[in-house]
Design an enzyme around this catalytic site. Sequence first.
Site, PDB file in Angstrom:
ATOM      1  N   GLN A  77     -14.089  12.182  -7.441  1.00 23.65           N
ATOM      2  CA  GLN A  77     -14.348  10.901  -7.745  1.00 23.65           C
ATOM      3  C   GLN A  77     -15.188  10.145  -6.628  1.00 23.65           C
ATOM      4  OE1 GLN A  77     -11.048   8.715  -9.944  1.00 23.65           O
ATOM      5  NE2 GLN A  77      -9.997  10.608  -9.703  1.00 23.65           N
ATOM      6  N   TYR A  80     -16.766   8.222   0.437  1.00 20.06           N
ATOM      7  CA  TYR A  80     -17.580   7.598   1.361  1.00 20.06           C
ATOM      8  C   TYR A  80     -17.957   8.732   2.367  1.00 20.06           C
ATOM      9  CZ  TYR A  80     -18.960   4.936   5.712  1.00 20.06           C
ATOM     10  OH  TYR A  80     -19.780   4.800   6.788  1.00 20.06           O
ATOM     11  N   ALA A 145     -11.446  15.011   2.972  1.00 21.18           N
ATOM     12  CA  ALA A 145     -11.801  15.342   1.530  1.00 21.18           C
ATOM     13  C   ALA A 145     -12.478  16.490   1.299  1.00 21.18           C
ATOM     14  CB  ALA A 145     -12.818  14.093   1.230  1.00 21.18           C
ATOM     15  N   ILE A 159     -16.591  19.787   2.310  1.00 18.85           N
ATOM     16  CA  ILE A 159     -15.661  19.084   2.810  1.00 18.85           C
ATOM     17  C   ILE A 159     -16.320  17.949   3.905  1.00 18.85           C
ATOM     18  CG2 ILE A 159     -13.847  20.972   2.591  1.00 18.85           C
ATOM     19  CD1 ILE A 159     -14.981  20.005   6.259  1.00 18.85           C
ATOM     20  N   CYS A 176     -11.620   8.483  -4.115  1.00 16.65           N
ATOM     21  CA  CYS A 176     -10.930   9.751  -4.682  1.00 16.65           C
ATOM     22  C   CYS A 176     -10.012   9.359  -5.803  1.00 16.65           C
ATOM     23  CB  CYS A 176     -10.473  10.726  -4.062  1.00 16.65           C
ATOM     24  SG  CYS A 176     -11.477  11.505  -2.773  1.00 16.65           S
TER      25      CYS A 176
END
Length: 225
Positions: A77, A80, A145, A159, A176
């Site tokens: 989703q 940043y 992330a 990542i 997310c």
Amino acid sequence: MRGALQPVEWTVSPTPVEYLEAVRRMEDRVEAIHRREAVEQVWLLEHPALYTAGSSAKDEDLLDARFPVFKTGRGGQYTYHGPGQRVAYVMLDLNRRKPDARAFVRDLEEWLIGTLAQLGVKGERRSGRVGIWVAARGREDKIAAIGVRLRRWVTFHGISLNVAPDLSHYSGIVPCGVDAEKFGVTSLKSLGIRASLGDVDDALKRSFEEIFGPVAPSGEKQIPK
């Protein structure tokens, strides 16, 4: 299988890279890897402050478009990227490794967990929540992330690990899709870990080699410690 693979090219960009330029370079490299005209690559960089929207992003999760917003083909989703965050774009040929997307994502998780362990942080998976999490101050916060895409079994995107970004920049999105009232976002700096990007890069390299095999440095300038 690994014995037949060349070392993965390990590239570190010393200055922030614009997002669209990074995507262009990734896509060119993915095509070259698929044609066996280039070796696999891990590319470490920073971006200027920006938001990206993955394939599952919801419009309502963009709360304040204070930075440029880019739609991207990776999974996931909104997230940043910005200064103080280490982004690693991972371009591996799963045709020559193991053509299993779930196993690849799990290996990325292990890579991050191993990296954090070297820096004195216990990173953990959480069922139903993507990324790597740490338990601190009575709550669970996300520190890394994961968002990937595969094209003909060659991977790209990858990542991001929060070293010392401005965490207030996350308030423009629902990161997310995770409820901010229940879970937060953290960084090594917020956890009291004094680590430079160079320190983090060294830990990333050691952990990567344990999981994916040897790397070889490219000609790009390395980040000083």
